[in-house]
Every structure is written in structure tokens, then in C-alpha cells.
Design a protein around this motif. Structure first.
Motif, short mmCIF file in Angstrom:
data_model
loop_
_atom_site.label_atom_id
_atom_site.label_comp_id
_atom_site.label_asym_id
_atom_site.label_seq_id
_atom_site.Cartn_x
_atom_site.Cartn_y
_atom_site.Cartn_z
N PRO A 68 0.81 -1.24 0.00
CA PRO A 68 0.00 0.00 0.00
C PRO A 68 0.83 1.27 0.00
N GLU A 69 1.94 1.24 0.75
CA GLU A 69 2.76 2.46 0.83
C GLU A 69 3.39 2.79 -0.53
N ASN A 70 3.74 1.74 -1.28
CA ASN A 70 4.36 1.98 -2.60
C ASN A 70 3.31 2.41 -3.63
N VAL A 71 2.21 1.65 -3.68
CA VAL A 71 1.16 1.95 -4.68
C VAL A 71 0.59 3.34 -4.45
N THR A 72 0.30 3.67 -3.19
CA THR A 72 -0.36 4.97 -2.95
C THR A 72 0.60 6.13 -3.19
N SER A 73 1.87 5.94 -2.86
CA SER A 73 2.85 7.01 -3.17
C SER A 73 2.96 7.22 -4.68
N ASP A 74 2.96 6.10 -5.40
CA ASP A 74 3.02 6.21 -6.87
C ASP A 74 1.77 6.92 -7.41
N TYR A 75 0.63 6.60 -6.81
CA TYR A 75 -0.62 7.27 -7.22
C TYR A 75 -0.49 8.79 -7.02
N PHE A 78 -13.26 10.90 -10.21
CA PHE A 78 -13.48 9.56 -10.75
C PHE A 78 -12.72 8.57 -9.88
N LEU A 79 -13.48 7.67 -9.24
CA LEU A 79 -12.87 6.74 -8.29
C LEU A 79 -12.58 5.42 -9.02
N ILE A 80 -11.30 5.10 -9.09
CA ILE A 80 -10.87 3.96 -9.91
C ILE A 80 -9.97 3.04 -9.08
N GLY A 81 -10.28 1.76 -9.10
CA GLY A 81 -9.46 0.78 -8.37
C GLY A 81 -8.94 -0.30 -9.29
N GLU A 82 -9.85 -1.16 -9.77
CA GLU A 82 -9.42 -2.35 -10.50
C GLU A 82 -8.57 -2.07 -11.74
N THR A 83 -8.95 -1.06 -12.51
CA THR A 83 -8.19 -0.74 -13.73
C THR A 83 -6.71 -0.56 -13.43
N PHE A 84 -6.42 0.04 -12.26
CA PHE A 84 -5.02 0.23 -11.86
C PHE A 84 -4.47 -1.00 -11.14
N MET A 85 -5.25 -1.53 -10.19
CA MET A 85 -4.74 -2.58 -9.29
C MET A 85 -4.50 -3.91 -10.02
N LYS A 86 -5.17 -4.11 -11.16
CA LYS A 86 -4.98 -5.39 -11.86
C LYS A 86 -3.66 -5.42 -12.63
N THR A 87 -2.95 -4.28 -12.63
CA THR A 87 -1.66 -4.24 -13.34
C THR A 87 -0.52 -4.46 -12.33
N ALA A 88 0.66 -4.74 -12.85
CA ALA A 88 1.82 -4.95 -11.97
C ALA A 88 2.28 -3.63 -11.35
N ASN A 89 1.90 -2.51 -12.01
CA ASN A 89 2.34 -1.20 -11.53
C ASN A 89 1.17 -0.21 -11.58
N PRO A 90 0.33 -0.25 -10.54
CA PRO A 90 -0.87 0.61 -10.54
C PRO A 90 -0.58 2.10 -10.73
#
Ligand SMILES: O=P(O)(O)OC[C@@H](O)[C@@H](O)c1c[nH]c2ccccc12
Length: 272
Positions: free
Chosen positions: A72-79, A238-250
Motif C-alpha cells: 500500500p505504501e508503494n502503490v499509494t505514493s506512486d498514485y 473519478f474513483l478507480i481501483g481495478e483498472t489500476f490494481m490489476k496491473t503490476a504497476n498501478p
């Protein structure tokens, strides 16, 4: 019992267990409880282009495991680095694989951005929990709550300094649930009982939402064309989860979407 009823029934058990282990006053004494919250509504209202609220979601009842390889810390920082206006982090464990720990890691890594505690709020105790983990916004789902419960929970949320995202899926929920302590109206394109998802849900409800509310569209969002279409119907977020999370690098997936959005010419919202 449909999936939503199962989730709520499980939630009630979790809450009664949690209350035995940590009182409201103990939650109030958590260091993050006194943190000043950041307004997502303000950020959305002041934006002049479509804004993405990026979600950290490991799994869901409709899709099963989406991604259990990323932190979570990596994905959310990247977001955040890719321009997310806000973060949504699931804290429901049984059905969505989330946790308070995920939320806290995301919060610690991104102190200056509005964060939504994405969960099924049915009890005031959960508002204290949300504040104690540093949430800025909580979600009230009209499909799970009576109008009177939404009124009481949203008022309490405001007393605690939390912003309220009201989530609706149809006109009846919208008309019955809108009130003084709602900051953002979110249209969920996904029917939480059947998992059926349609962007037309946001299109058809857009003109029913009073202009005084900031509005966002949630779920099933995949591409810039759809986002621009809904932006033209007055949706700012626009609230988006799966489109990003299903990839190796959200985070990279968000950056790609942002790139597509900047290349879109007609970004002027329709005056409806
Ligand atoms: O993964 P999607 O299709 O992009 O959807 C994200 C978000 O809208 C979805 O996770 C959601 C919307 N409302 C909820 C309520 C509870 C749990 C999850 C949700």
C-alpha cells in the motif's frame, strides 16, 4: 441473503468485537485522531479538469483476488506522484482484503493528501476508528443505510471533522439520502447486490444531483473517453481501483490514464 447483507452482517460482528478491545476513548487517544483533516471536496471543487481518486484494493467479491503482490505504501505514493487528487484505501478484510494496517501505511507515506476510508460504515464507532487512523473522508452507502441513519452518521462525521461521501446507485437512494452533512455525492456504477456495472448509471443520475454538491463517478471506469464523457456531465472526480490494481504497476497505469486525459481536447464540462 445477498452479498451486501452478508457483508453488513459480518461488519456488525466485527464492530461488536472491536468495541470489546478498544473503547471510543481509546480511539480518541490515538495520535492520528487529533490530526487536522484535508478536504477532498475543496480539491475537487477548485479543479478545472477531471480528477482521479485512486483506490488501493487487493480483492473484491465480484472479481476475487485482483492484486496481492503490491504494498500500500508503494502503490499509494506512486498514485500521488502520478497526480491523484485523493486516495481510497479498503479497510474491510474479509471481502476486500484490506486492513487498518494498509490504511496506516498509506497515510504515513502520503501525509498531505485526502484519504477515504473505504468500508461499510453502519455504526458511529467506525467514525471514531476512521479518525483514529487518519482518514479525511468516510463513505456512507445508501444501499446499506436508512435515510435517518445517514443523517445521524453524517452529522457525527462532521462533528469529528470528517468529510462525507454519500454513495448512491439510483434516483430513489439519491432523493432519500441527500442532506445537510453530505459533502460529495458519489454515483456507484456497480450494483453492489448484483455486481452489474454500467456507466449509464452516472449519466442518468447526473442531472438529478443538485449543483451544490461535488459529484464523483465510481466503479467500472477504464479509459479517458468515458471519463471525459462523464466530466461533461458534471462529474469532477473519478474513483478507480481495478483498472489500476490489476496491473503490476498501478501507479504507472494512473500515469498512462493521466497522459490520455491531457491529450483530450474537449475537456469543457457541459452546462446542463
Ligand atoms: O474497482 P473499480 O471498478 O474501479 O471500483 C472502485 C470503487 O468504486 C469500488 O471499489 C467501490 C465503490 N463503492 C464501494 C463500496 C465498498 C467497496 C468498494 C466500493
Amino acid at each position: 441473503m445477498n452479498i451486501l447483507e452478508k457483508i453488513i452482517a459480518r461488519k456488525q460482528i466485527e464492530i461488536s468485537e472491536s468495541k470489546k478491545h478498544k473503547s471510543v476513548s481509546a480511539l480518541e487517544n490515538e495520535s492520528l485522531f487529533s490530526r487536522k483533516t484535508i478536504s477532498l471536496a475543496t480539491a475537487l471543487r477548485s479543479a478545472s479538469s477531471p480528477q482521479i481518486i485512486s483506490e488501493f484494493k487487493r480483492k473484491s467479491p465480484s472479481k476475487g483476488i485482483i492484486n496481492d503482490q503490491v504494498l500500500p505504501e508503494n502503490v499509494t505514493s506512486d498514485y500521488v506522484n502520478a497526480g491523484a487528487v485523493g486516495l481510497s484505501v479498503l479497510t474491510d478484510t474479509d471481502f476486500f482484503g484490506g486492513s487498518f494496517d494498509d490504511f496506516l501505511k498509506a497515510r504515513q507515506a502520503n501525509p498531505g493528501i485526502p484519504m477515504l476510508r473505504k468500508d461499510f460504515i453502519v455504526d458511529e464507532y467506525q467514525l471514531y476508528e476512521a479518525k483514529s487512523i487518519g482518514a479525511d473522508i468516510i463513505l456512507l452507502i445508501a444501499a446499506c443505510l436508512k435515510p435517518s441513519e445517514i443523517a445521524a452518521l453524517s452529522q457525527k462525521a462532521h462533528q469529528l471533522g470528517l468529510e462525507v461521501l454519500l454513495e448512491v446507485h439510483n434516483a430513489e437512494e439519491l432523493e432519500q439520502s441527500i442532506g445537510d452533512h453530505i459533502d460529495i455525492v458519489g454515483v456507484n456504477n456497480r450494483n453492489l447486490k448484483t455486481f452489474e456495472t454500467s456507466i449509464e448509471t452516472s449519466v442518468s443520475l447526473s442531472e438529478l444531483i443538485p449543483a451544490s454538491f461535488v459529484k464523483i463517478s465510481e466503479s467500472g471506469l477504464k479509459d479517458a473517453d468515458t471519463i471525459v464523457k462523464l466530466y461533461q456531465h458534471g462529474y469532477k472526480g473519478f474513483l478507480i481501483g481495478e483498472t489500476f490494481m490489476k496491473t503490476a504497476n498501478p501507479g504507472a497505469a494512473l500515469a498512462d490514464l493521466q497522459q490520455d486525459l491531457t491529450q483530450h481536447s474537449n475537456l469543457n464540462p457541459l452546462v446542463l
